[in-house]
Scaffold this active site. Sequence first.
Site, short mmCIF file in Angstrom:
data_model
loop_
_atom_site.label_atom_id
_atom_site.label_comp_id
_atom_site.label_asym_id
_atom_site.label_seq_id
_atom_site.Cartn_x
_atom_site.Cartn_y
_atom_site.Cartn_z
N THR A 40 0.82 -1.21 0.00
CA THR A 40 0.00 0.00 0.00
C THR A 40 0.85 1.26 0.00
O THR A 40 2.00 1.27 0.45
CB THR A 40 -0.94 0.03 1.23
OG1 THR A 40 -0.15 0.24 2.42
CG2 THR A 40 -1.72 -1.28 1.35
N TYR A 153 10.91 13.07 15.45
CA TYR A 153 11.01 11.72 14.89
C TYR A 153 11.44 10.73 15.97
O TYR A 153 10.86 9.64 16.10
CB TYR A 153 11.99 11.71 13.73
CG TYR A 153 12.10 10.38 13.02
CD1 TYR A 153 11.11 9.97 12.14
CD2 TYR A 153 13.19 9.55 13.22
CE1 TYR A 153 11.20 8.76 11.47
CE2 TYR A 153 13.29 8.33 12.56
CZ TYR A 153 12.30 7.94 11.68
OH TYR A 153 12.40 6.73 11.03
N LYS A 157 9.27 7.43 17.39
CA LYS A 157 9.74 6.04 17.37
C LYS A 157 9.83 5.46 18.78
O LYS A 157 9.57 4.26 18.98
CB LYS A 157 11.08 5.96 16.65
CG LYS A 157 10.99 6.28 15.17
CD LYS A 157 9.95 5.40 14.47
CE LYS A 157 9.88 5.63 12.98
NZ LYS A 157 8.89 4.76 12.30
N VAL A 186 19.57 2.45 7.08
CA VAL A 186 19.15 1.60 5.97
C VAL A 186 18.83 2.53 4.80
O VAL A 186 18.18 3.57 4.99
CB VAL A 186 17.90 0.77 6.33
CG1 VAL A 186 17.46 -0.09 5.14
CG2 VAL A 186 18.18 -0.11 7.55
#
Length: 282
Positions: A40, A153, A157, A186
């Site tokens: 999605t 951020y 998290k 990443v």
Amino acid sequence: MKLHMADTKQRVVLITGCSTGIGRALAVEMRRRGQRVFATARKPETLAELEDELLTALPLDVTDPESIAAAVAQVTERAGRIDVLINNAGVNAAGPLAELPLQSFRRIMETNVTGTLAMVQAVVPHMAQQRAGRIVNLGSVVGILPTPFAGAYCASKSAVHTLSEALRMEVAPFGIDVLVLQPGGVRSSIADTAGRDIARFASDSLYSAVFSGIEKRTRASQEDPMETDAFAREVADAVLGARVPRRMRLGTGARLLPTLAHLPGRVRDVALSRRFDLHKLR
């Protein structure tokens, strides 16, 4: 009879935030392993090239309750069940908390935290009915080691980590497992999105003299990052295995950075302040 994940050869996997980066790589890897994947994105046309008999692209905005309900309904209508939910959708915005626009803060929390919980609430009833399922929530090592110029951020998290720990206990009686991913660096487009609006801090800001540090923070996760396909392979191994771990840390700095969180607070503050140029303001 309780259905164990390892008893089902093909799983139905719903993944959010698949237009780029980690979400896209996970969708491709799950498809490669023969899983029935529903990938999605807010703009599903970005996934058109991936579609085949195993991968279906669906529109989904995790901040829109109607969009969530429609996507989950389509998955259950087409596949009959949902075995795995991977909550990957997320946004970022860099900048000092004292000057970060509140609409940016709200957007991060609404997407990263509330959006994650909204997806959980939409999917858990289906998993509970079949007495099996796996939920994978995307946290981050910066939810353990907060850094300057990414406070919103980091906070989002950290909230995902805490919600996941409570959720794990609450859904376990229904045969549902919860895995928290805490990636380090990443390869993704997160640096581009985080740095999109930072020009406002280059002038007329208390931090304009250390704007270089804000820029440095937006790029930090993309310094020698782990490749997304390698990341996706290791995650798929865990998600599709006989027993899911509680937590996984992968990517550049994924093991080192959490250990730094245990340093004395003053030592940690000095190190991170120097890393992102805040010492130059003194």
